[in-house]
Write an enzyme that holds these catalytic residues in place. Sequence first.
Site, mmCIF file in Angstrom:
data_model
loop_
_atom_site.group_PDB
_atom_site.id
_atom_site.type_symbol
_atom_site.label_atom_id
_atom_site.label_comp_id
_atom_site.label_asym_id
_atom_site.label_seq_id
_atom_site.Cartn_x
_atom_site.Cartn_y
_atom_site.Cartn_z
ATOM 1 N N SER A 1 0.831 -1.211 0.000
ATOM 2 C CA SER A 1 0.000 0.000 0.000
ATOM 3 C C SER A 1 0.863 1.257 0.000
ATOM 4 C CB SER A 1 -0.935 -0.005 1.212
ATOM 5 O OG SER A 1 -1.839 -1.085 1.147
ATOM 6 N N ASP A 2 1.944 1.240 0.752
ATOM 7 C CA ASP A 2 2.874 2.370 0.745
ATOM 8 C C ASP A 2 3.456 2.587 -0.648
ATOM 9 O OD1 ASP A 2 2.993 3.537 3.288
ATOM 10 O OD2 ASP A 2 4.349 2.022 4.060
#
Length: 408
Positions: A175-176
């Site tokens: 997600s980062d």
Amino acid sequence: MTGIKVLDLTRIMAGPWCTQNLADLGADVYKIERPGSGDDTRGWGPPNLMDAQGRRTQESAYYLAANRNKKSIALDIATPAGAQALLDLALHCDILVENFKVGGLAKYGLDYAALKQINPRLIYCSITGFGQDGPYAGKPGYDFVIQAMGGLMSITGERDDLPGGGPQKAGNAASDLMAGMYATTAILAALHERARSGLGQHIDISMLDCQVAALGVQNFNYFLSGEVPRREGNAHVNLSPYQVFATADGYIVLGVGNDGQYQKFCRAVARPDLAEDPRYQTNTSRVIHKAVLIPELELLFLTRDRDTWRRLLDEAGVPVGVINDVAQVHEDPQVRDRGLKFSLPHPIVGSVPQVRNPMRLSGSPVSYRNAAPLLGADTQDILARLLGYDQTRIAALMAPGVAREASS
């Protein structure tokens, strides 16, 4: 991006991944770090770089992975002098990237509304867990939490009815990294727009937004069928056969992506009956009947070793691969030939390994100038050269509690 200046007020991964992309593309990136401690990820080890005496340094693997090609300025923006220095830097920069909590920079007069008044060309990118509005806007965002809330963990891992089933996160900060890539793309689009209009703009990047968007086809599987996608282990929900198979001595990944490849596969494994069976002649029918087809293939693959299957399928033009660990990845002949692993100089240990940026441009190639900087290593140089601060002013900024120059 040569000549573009970026003020980097990010830490952890999503923001630094974005600004490392910009730095690799040639921008001058000035990373602002807390005096004494710096980016949180400097402490996210082991592993860390070890010095010549075998002592653990502050340079963690996590920090080194996302901060190449940047300059580090140690500055305490909570002090009036530190906030003013940052304001002065913003006047000289084209882009500002930050991942403070929503509204966190307003108390220092460093929010977009304030900076727009003094630098209307500034492109200001805010990366947060949940975006600038909505009921979750004030909550902190961490990759693990976003993977859970954004649906990724609901479709990752073994099927719930098999041993080992249950929620599973991705093996890296998916997600980062996705948020960092979306932020990079948005900033480049804003630069293009500024060339037309002469004006900057505010970019609102939500990690949750990015993760939901990155569910990709799974969103549409749900929209069109009304059925909630579930974990499928190493199988594909829309293609078959497209999964991991055990062989006599290991595992292979088979990726049959169309009906022509399926026919090639059946010829390569000497199973013409599987090609002729009407249940398996189209991908749609193979997906519908995979509960019958897959057990047949599982028995078949156990009859030979992994390398034999890989050779046969490679020769037939069927997508196939082995499952490499990270060490094997970097020994793979294709990875080695492409030069993905290389080294950059480092003041503590001489050099540190890097992974080449995958963006390969023929006319304006990625440049590699320095490994991730030591904390505050560039404070004096940037404040003097870019801002014209004299040594008295710099010394006052660098007094204990304001900023601290790194030492090697």
